[in-house]
Design a protein around this motif. Structure first.
Motif, PDB file in Angstrom:
ATOM      1  N   GLU A   9       0.834  -1.198   0.000  1.00 46.62           N
ATOM      2  CA  GLU A   9       0.000   0.000   0.000  1.00 46.62           C
ATOM      3  C   GLU A   9       0.876   1.258   0.000  1.00 46.62           C
ATOM      4  OE1 GLU A   9      -0.508  -2.663   1.683  1.00 46.62           O
ATOM      5  OE2 GLU A   9      -2.608  -3.276   1.462  1.00 46.62           O
ATOM      6  N   VAL A  10       1.982   1.213   0.754  1.00 49.21           N
ATOM      7  CA  VAL A  10       2.902   2.360   0.790  1.00 49.21           C
ATOM      8  C   VAL A  10       3.481   2.607  -0.600  1.00 49.21           C
ATOM      9  CG1 VAL A  10       5.115   3.157   1.687  1.00 49.21           C
ATOM     10  CG2 VAL A  10       3.477   2.081   3.231  1.00 49.21           C
ATOM     11  N   LEU A  11       3.961   1.551  -1.229  1.00 48.64           N
ATOM     12  CA  LEU A  11       4.568   1.703  -2.552  1.00 48.64           C
ATOM     13  C   LEU A  11       3.535   2.132  -3.585  1.00 48.64           C
ATOM     14  CD1 LEU A  11       6.895  -1.434  -2.512  1.00 48.64           C
ATOM     15  CD2 LEU A  11       7.616   0.965  -2.451  1.00 48.64           C
ATOM     16  N   GLY A  12       2.289   1.744  -3.372  1.00 50.00           N
ATOM     17  CA  GLY A  12       1.236   2.108  -4.308  1.00 50.00           C
ATOM     18  C   GLY A  12       1.071   3.624  -4.454  1.00 50.00           C
ATOM     19  N   ARG A  13       1.473   4.386  -3.445  1.00 43.07           N
ATOM     20  CA  ARG A  13       1.369   5.844  -3.522  1.00 43.07           C
ATOM     21  C   ARG A  13       2.350   6.411  -4.556  1.00 43.07           C
ATOM     22  NH1 ARG A  13      -0.906   8.499   0.905  1.00 43.07           N
ATOM     23  NH2 ARG A  13      -2.453   7.128   1.879  1.00 43.07           N
ATOM     24  N   TYR A  14       3.376   5.620  -4.910  1.00 43.54           N
ATOM     25  CA  TYR A  14       4.394   6.124  -5.823  1.00 43.54           C
ATOM     26  C   TYR A  14       4.241   5.585  -7.237  1.00 43.54           C
ATOM     27  CZ  TYR A  14       6.862   8.324  -1.998  1.00 43.54           C
ATOM     28  OH  TYR A  14       7.192   9.150  -0.938  1.00 43.54           O
ATOM     29  N   TYR A  15       3.257   4.713  -7.475  1.00 43.66           N
ATOM     30  CA  TYR A  15       3.053   4.185  -8.820  1.00 43.66           C
ATOM     31  C   TYR A  15       2.399   5.258  -9.682  1.00 43.66           C
ATOM     32  CZ  TYR A  15       4.373  -0.626  -7.852  1.00 43.66           C
ATOM     33  OH  TYR A  15       5.080  -1.758  -7.560  1.00 43.66           O
TER      34      TYR A  15
END
Length: 387
Positions: free
Chosen positions: A381-387
């Motif tokens: 979910e954290v990494l999803g903010r940077y996609y």
């Protein structure tokens, strides 16, 4: 133009053959014929490395990883020849870490002493499970007894830096069975345990013919109890699925800290910072072993005829590329590495970082590029903010 700092250099060597393709495996691996083209492949690896050598740019190799496939199918003499050529061509750091993946098949165990004598100083044994029922469900060629023997043989061969590769969430596996596997691994007292959940990947037999896996509640119980068991035994979790009470896996840490690595062998990938520039590229080698063996016989699109493709990591893509690796580390990494290795200012990670920090998912950016304990649990979910 920003001139990037050259990070440490690693070398990945891919040996693509296995006795049998496992139904969960999505790596570039191929079932071996009765006779492996060992000498031809060693010669091709040498040519491949020769063509890539200028990309080292004066750096010595700090770590080497033989992956596959099953690298331990090759003879100790062949592994030694590959290492000798790499040392002569590029050179080794004085404290180099050299890892080789091995499977517990009994016909390979006699080679362990030879691998150690050839210069391999870290062995990673693909146990996956000590239970015969789970090993059969995974399509493995060894049984629990062979797994036990492999660990003992590795110790007898002089390996004092040993990783055991273990999976959980296997077909038909109960919580108790998962904990029994982990307890057995801990009893062997390896320096390092890689412990991760089985995932079903596309282009695998399990993807087209899904096995019955444990329910989500059981998977969560195994994960939580297993983490506590490892911590209680002195194994410190330093990455999502890596635990150590001895040396950490320096080769993998170089990946996670956005270091450079050359990749040689069929389908091997590399990531390289180009000299005197702000350019970072990924390149990959010809995937099919038979095509790889033929590559050195004719010119290709690139100076290295083994290269199948190359693409830059554009500046705007570097924040995500960096975080995909660095945030896997429990302690995160030094914020200074980000501008040094990407050429991007720390502020390019904002404003998403500040929002996630406010939610208690990320540490203050001025202290570490890393998640909180809660953030590590919800890393996707954290990494999803940077996609």
């Amino acid at each position: 133009m920003t001139v990037l700092t050259l990070p440490p250099l690693s070398l990945y060597i891919h040996i693509p053959w296995c006795v049998r393709k496992c139904p969960y495996c999505d790596f570039n691996s191929h079932q071996a014929d009765q006779t492996l083209p060992e000498s031809d492949y060693v010669a091709a690896l040498a040519s491949d490395l020769d063509a890539d050598a200028e990309l080292a740019q004066g750096r010595k190799i700090s770590t080497i990883f033989f992956g596959g496939g099953t690298p331990s199918l090759f003879s100790a003499q062949a592994i030694g020849q590959i290492l000798d050529h790499a040392e002569a061509t590029i050179g080794f750091a004085p404290d180099i870490e050299i890892t080789l993946e091995a499977n517990p098949g009994t016909f390979e165990q006699d080679k362990f002493s030879g691998f150690r004598a050839a210069g391999v100083n870290r062995l990673s044994i693909g146990i996956q499970s000590f239970a015969d029922a789970q090993l059969q469900a995974l399509g493995r060629i060894h049984d629990g007894a062979a797994a036990h023997k492999a660990v003992a043989t590795a110790r007898a061969a002089g390996f004092d830096n040993l990783n055991l590769d273990l999976m959980h969430g296997l077909p038909g596996q109960s919580r108790a069975a998962g904990m029994a596997d982990l307890a057995t691994a801990i009893d062997f007292a390896p320096e390092h345990i890689s412990w991760y959940q089985l995932t079903i990947e596309p282009n695998t037999v399990f993807y087209s013919q899904p096995p019955t896996l444990p329910e989500e509640d059981t998977l969560a119980d195994i994960q939580d109890e297993g983490h506590e068991k490892l911590e209680a035994a002195g194994y410190k979790r330093y990455e999502v699925s890596a635990y150590a009470r001895g040396p950490r896996a320096r080769h993998n840490i170089n990946y996670w800290q956005f270091g450079d690595y050359l990749g040689i062998g069929a389908g091997a990938h590399g990531k390289i910072t180009l000299p005197d520039s702000d350019t970072i590229v990924r390149q990959w080698k010809t995937r099919q072993p038979e095509h790889y063996l033929q590559a050195q016989r004719g010119p290709g699109r690139f100076a290295n005829p083994f290269i199948a493709g190359r693409e830059p990591i554009e500046p705007e893509a570097r924040p995500l590329e960096f975080l995909l690796n660095a945030l896997r580390l429990v302690e995160g990494c030094d914020p200074a590495l980000y501008p040094r290795y990407t050429g991007r200012a720390l502020k390019t990670l904002q404003p998403q970082w500040q929002a996630l920090q406010t939610q208690g998912l990320l540490k203050p950016l001025t202290e570490r590029i890393g998640t909180t304990e809660l953030g590590l649990r919800f890393l996707n979910e954290v990494l999803g903010r940077y996609y």
